[in-house]
Design an enzyme around this catalytic site. Structure first.
Site, PDB file in Angstrom:
ATOM      1  N   ARG A  77      31.142 -22.062  78.552  1.00  0.00           N
ATOM      2  CA  ARG A  77      31.109 -23.509  78.315  1.00  0.00           C
ATOM      3  C   ARG A  77      32.138 -24.259  79.164  1.00  0.00           C
ATOM      4  O   ARG A  77      32.986 -23.685  79.830  1.00  0.00           O
ATOM      5  CB  ARG A  77      31.312 -23.829  76.826  1.00  0.00           C
ATOM      6  CG  ARG A  77      30.190 -23.360  75.922  1.00  0.00           C
ATOM      7  CD  ARG A  77      30.344 -23.930  74.522  1.00  0.00           C
ATOM      8  NE  ARG A  77      29.261 -23.483  73.651  1.00  0.00           N
ATOM      9  CZ  ARG A  77      29.144 -23.847  72.381  1.00  0.00           C
ATOM     10  NH1 ARG A  77      30.028 -24.659  71.834  1.00  0.00           N
ATOM     11  NH2 ARG A  77      28.138 -23.403  71.643  1.00  0.00           N
ATOM     12  N   ASN A 135      28.315 -17.494  79.913  1.00  0.00           N
ATOM     13  CA  ASN A 135      27.543 -17.888  78.734  1.00  0.00           C
ATOM     14  C   ASN A 135      27.527 -19.407  78.626  1.00  0.00           C
ATOM     15  O   ASN A 135      28.574 -20.048  78.674  1.00  0.00           O
ATOM     16  CB  ASN A 135      28.160 -17.304  77.468  1.00  0.00           C
ATOM     17  CG  ASN A 135      27.446 -17.762  76.210  1.00  0.00           C
ATOM     18  OD1 ASN A 135      26.315 -17.363  75.958  1.00  0.00           O
ATOM     19  ND2 ASN A 135      28.107 -18.584  75.411  1.00  0.00           N
ATOM     20  N   GLU A 136      26.333 -19.969  78.526  1.00  0.00           N
ATOM     21  CA  GLU A 136      26.170 -21.410  78.330  1.00  0.00           C
ATOM     22  C   GLU A 136      26.941 -22.200  79.391  1.00  0.00           C
ATOM     23  O   GLU A 136      27.650 -23.161  79.090  1.00  0.00           O
ATOM     24  CB  GLU A 136      26.588 -21.811  76.912  1.00  0.00           C
ATOM     25  CG  GLU A 136      25.725 -21.130  75.856  1.00  0.00           C
ATOM     26  CD  GLU A 136      26.128 -21.451  74.425  1.00  0.00           C
ATOM     27  OE1 GLU A 136      27.143 -22.155  74.233  1.00  0.00           O
ATOM     28  OE2 GLU A 136      25.439 -21.001  73.495  1.00  0.00           O
ATOM     29  N   ASN A 137      26.780 -21.786  80.635  1.00  0.00           N
ATOM     30  CA  ASN A 137      27.470 -22.467  81.734  1.00  0.00           C
ATOM     31  C   ASN A 137      26.838 -23.807  82.085  1.00  0.00           C
ATOM     32  O   ASN A 137      27.331 -24.510  82.979  1.00  0.00           O
ATOM     33  CB  ASN A 137      27.506 -21.556  82.964  1.00  0.00           C
ATOM     34  CG  ASN A 137      28.141 -20.217  82.659  1.00  0.00           C
ATOM     35  OD1 ASN A 137      27.432 -19.232  82.483  1.00  0.00           O
ATOM     36  ND2 ASN A 137      29.452 -20.180  82.557  1.00  0.00           N
TER      37      ASN A 137
END
Length: 821
Positions: free
Chosen positions: A388, A424-426
């Protein structure tokens, strides 16, 4: 398979894959901890040196591993602590080797760490999830020459360590992440003695041909040789899973720097590693120089795997459906500071649930976890904490590069690892005023290339960043059917649509929250208001409990009853998706998070199939019924003491079992036999419509195994037909007592003393007197502020052998009290 050499030198830091058990000591006892900062390291040294009673008085005795946030991460009244903290102890250093090296081996410390011997800084490290090693030899020898060594410290070596988990935008993971960025010495710290020349790392690449007939082993190594010894003798032995030596090599060579290829060996018909038979070989490397020998061991496994293009996953040439879950390093009462015994219990529970695959989210984890995955037979996706927030500058990128390198080098030999995760969730912005997809793509490609250079044998993957899905080998989109978007019956269709968009698809993260102990007579009610056909992905704001379109995560009841249906449907469908590589439920255990203060247990992500203290929820048994071979049977509702409805109304009783047949008994009377059929939803056909008696009811199931043996399970449930009105009063009562621990239950009644079985009010427990609430555990029965589950809530008190008065309150309702003696 050639391994490209890439080494990062960080002053005195030496990243270490494995430290020999010889002359290694875990530094567990005799530590002091200070929350907050000091004016300088001298303030940590001075009280020990002078015994000054007016020095900083806030040090407390602790054992390692230790986390700053053991309790405050789930304190319902304030944000968790982020800042510095200090540790100190005194080492009794007795290195047995002439001219040997004395090392401190950190298995992980969060998040920025400085290390001091007396008042001299000997190392610092950024990154809360790497292993790293500090050579303190020179600093120890220098301190031994001072007067303070003998006079003030009586022959001991003062060690001070400053850890800091303060918010920092130029550090990964982002503080926007849905988990706590913990601080402290929360993994083991080891004092290690090695000879003047020792093994720093061994890289043992084990491979096998498609038929499993020939195994190949390529071994390279890296030395710790700070004194520049010229010649070393190297001996390598390979032992099979029974301990028999099956290959050896010995040679005298010039000492080397960096990585050096040492030996290639062939093994005929090696015993393959798999989840069913996790066969492990041992590679033992002995380095001898100047009369001293250092022995180093690695466990390896021979296996082949393949993600078929537009197809399933193969292990050792055969299809294997990856049946997975996730793990955060988090536990009740200790946060990240889990002991080896705790970790072993958690991983064993996963294996007993039928797990053969795990994604370690969202950072590299303890070597203990990886060792257990090897020995238990659990395949691994491990990832760095680029999670994130977007993409920072050079400091940010360098940490990501360094952590990726460390992760691969430290866990290179583990047979269980098949995927290196890059992020993750970039696609989730927020930390920087710029969010540039092209720049994120460029850096993702750089990490992907770096991973393949360091380790060409394994795949790369990311989750939920569609604009980078073409870069990595394996991609997982966002599919949350029946929770954040859509309904759970859309799962297969949504998965196939995403599968068709990439060459290699693996679905990680699915499921939903459940408040342990909360059950429902109409769990799927919220599905009727959720719009279908608009996607099943998670979008901005979907995790909020307020606003936006109707969704189960906001409008559902958060009951265990709903989640078992959602899981049951997913597992049923996965049995009939021949193209599916696999899926991983998110997560195995409830964990704390700073971004969910309004959940039924504040600051907890409650999607686990077990609670934060290892208590199993009902969902655990649904997985067992699909994934395990050992016979099991479980009546739904062990934590559901009171059901409700009209007199004579038929109620569904569900049984989860992997047996072919089961018979249900209600109050001693047979309700008939049912055959198990995984496609007969719900409960694979093992469900009965029965009429409860008013009051207590005995429910028993008898299941038959394939060999004709009987196994049973039974529960007692009350049945309430009285209808309740508006909640009016709270009653607090003692329900158990043992070893000075009193268990209390709060219940909410209407004005006519009828239990309000659908009540979901927040209640807050309090205590005055000599006892102490056992709270801040992050569990449904270990939180002083918690939502009721079916009109009740439980908490415990340590009486300390004294008197106290306990209370429970809720908005708009008179408080309840209980005297405890």
């Amino acid at each position: 398979m050639k391994r490209v050499k890439l080494v990062f030198f960080l002053g005195l830091l030496i990243c270490s894959q494995y430290i020999s058990a010889q002359n290694k000591q875990r530094l567990i006892n005799n530590w002091e901890y200070l929350k907050g900062d000091l004016g300088g390291v001298w303030e940590a040294v001075r009280p020990v040196k002078e015994g000054n009673p007016e020095s900083v008085p806030l040090w407390q005795s602790v054992n390692l591993p230790h986390c700053f946030n053991a309790l405050n991460s789930v304190d319902p009244d304030e944000n968790y602590y982020q800042g510095p903290g200090w540790y100190r102890t005194q080492l009794d250093v007795k290195n047995p080797y002439s001219e040997g090296r004395t090392l401190l081996h950190f298995e992980g410390a969060g998040q920025k760490t400085r290390v001091y011997i007396y008042d001299k800084k000997v190392a610092e490290h950024v990154g809360g999830y790497d292993e790293w090693t500090v050579d303190i030899t020179d600093a120890v020898n220098a301190f031994k020459k001072t007067a303070a060594f003998d006079k003030e410290f009586k022959g001991k070596i003062p060690l001070e360590i400053r850890c800091d988990n303060s918010r920092d935008l130029e550090m990964i993971p982002s503080d926007l992440s849905d988990f706590n960025v913990y601080g402290g010495l929360y993994r083991y710290l080891n004092l290690v003695y090695v000879p003047k020349v020792s093994v720093d790392k061994i890289f043992a690449a084990a491979s096998v041909d498609a038929k499993g007939a020939l195994g190949k082993l390529n071994i390279s190594g890296r030395l710790l040789n700070p004194n520049g010894v010229d010649t070393v003798s190297v001996k390598i032995e390979v032992r099979d899973p029974e301990g028999k030596i099956v290959a050896t090599w010995e040679n005298q060579i010039k000492a080397f720097y960096g990585d050096k290829a040492l030996w290639e060996a062939n093994l005929k018909a090696p015993k393959l590693w798999s989840p069913e038979k996790p066969n492990l070989y041992t590679v033992q490397t002995s380095i001898t120089a100047k009369g001293d020998t250092h022995v180093h061991q690695e466990k390896i496994g021979f296996r082949s795997f393949e993600f078929q293009k537009k197809g399933p996953f193969l292990l050792n040439g055969k299809r294997l459906l990856l049946r997975g879950t996730h793990r955060h390093e988090d536990h009740a009462g200790v946060a990240a500071a889990m002991t080896e015994e705790m970790i072993r219990q958690e991983m064993t529970m996963m294996k007993e649930m039928g797990v053969n695959f795990i994604r370690l989210g969202h950072y590299q984890q303890s070597r203990i976890v990886l060792d257990l995955c090897d020995s238990l037979g659990i395949l691994v996706w491990e990832e760095i904490p680029w999670c994130r927030g977007g993409l920072g500058g050079d400091v940010y990128k360098n940490q990501a590069r360094r952590m990726l390198t460390n992760m691969i080098e430290q866990h290179y030999n583990h047979a269980s690892v098949i995927i290196w995760g890059l992020g993750n969730e970039n696609d989730w912005p927020g930390d920087f005023n710029e969010f540039d997809e092209q720049k994120i793509r460029t850096f993702m490609k750089e990490l992907n290339d770096l991973s393949h250079k360091l380790d060409p044998t394994r795949k790369t993957a990311i989750r939920r960043c569609d604009f980078c899905k073409d870069i990595v080998d394996v991609y997982s989109p966002s599919i949350w059917a029946g929770w954040y978007r859509g309904i759970y019956t859309e799962y297969k269709e949504a998965s196939k649509k995403e599968f068709d968009r990439v060459d290699h698809f693996l679905h990680v993260e699915w499921g939903g929250d459940s408040h342990a102990g909360r059950h429902s007579e109409s769990p799927d009610k919220a599905l009727s208001i959720v719009e279908t056909g608009v996607g099943t992905d998670e979008r901005a704001g979907d995790a909020s409990l307020h606003g936006g379109a109707a969704r189960v995560s906001k409008d559902g009841d958060w009951s265990e009853s709903y989640i078992v249906n959602l899981i049951d449907w997913h597992l049923k469908e996965q049995e009939n998706m021949p193209w599916l590589t696999g899926a991983a439920y998110w997560p195995f255990k409830d964990f704390s998070t700073p971004v969910r203060p309004d959940n039924p247990v504040p600051y907890m992500n409650q999607k686990g199939v077990i609670e934060r203290d290892f208590t199993k929820k009902e969902a655990y048994y649904v997985f067992q019924s699909y994934w395990t071979a050992a016979p099991m049977v479980h009546v739904y509702g062990h934590s559901w003491p009171v059901r409700w409805g009209d007199a004579g109304e038929q109620k569904m009783v569900k049984v989860y079992s992997n047996c072919n047949e089961a018979e249900l008994f209600l109050n001693g009377k047979s309700m008939g036999k049912k055959k198990r059929n995984s496609q007969n939803f719900p409960a694979a056909g093992l469900r009965w419509m029965v009429k409860y008696n008013e009051g207590p009811n005995q429910i028993k199931v008898v299941a038959k195994t394939k060999d004709g043996k009987e196994i049973t399970d039974e529960i007692t449930q009350e049945y309430q037909t009285a209808k309740w009105g508006k909640p009016a009063k709270l009653v607090l009562e003692k329900i158990a007592e043992k070893d000075n621990i009193v268990v209390m239950q709060a219940r909410l009644f209407d004005a006519n003393n009828i239990l309000c079985l659908d009540a979901r009010n927040y209640v807050t427990f309090g205590l005055t007197g000599e006892g102490a609430l056992i709270d801040d555990q992050g569990t449904s029965d270990g939180s002083r502020k918690v939502q009721l589950y079916n009109g009740r809530a439980v908490i415990s008190v340590n009486t300390n052998k004294g008197k106290s008065v306990a209370s429970v309150k809720a908005d708009g309702i008179p408080a309840g009290f209980l005297s405890i003696n």
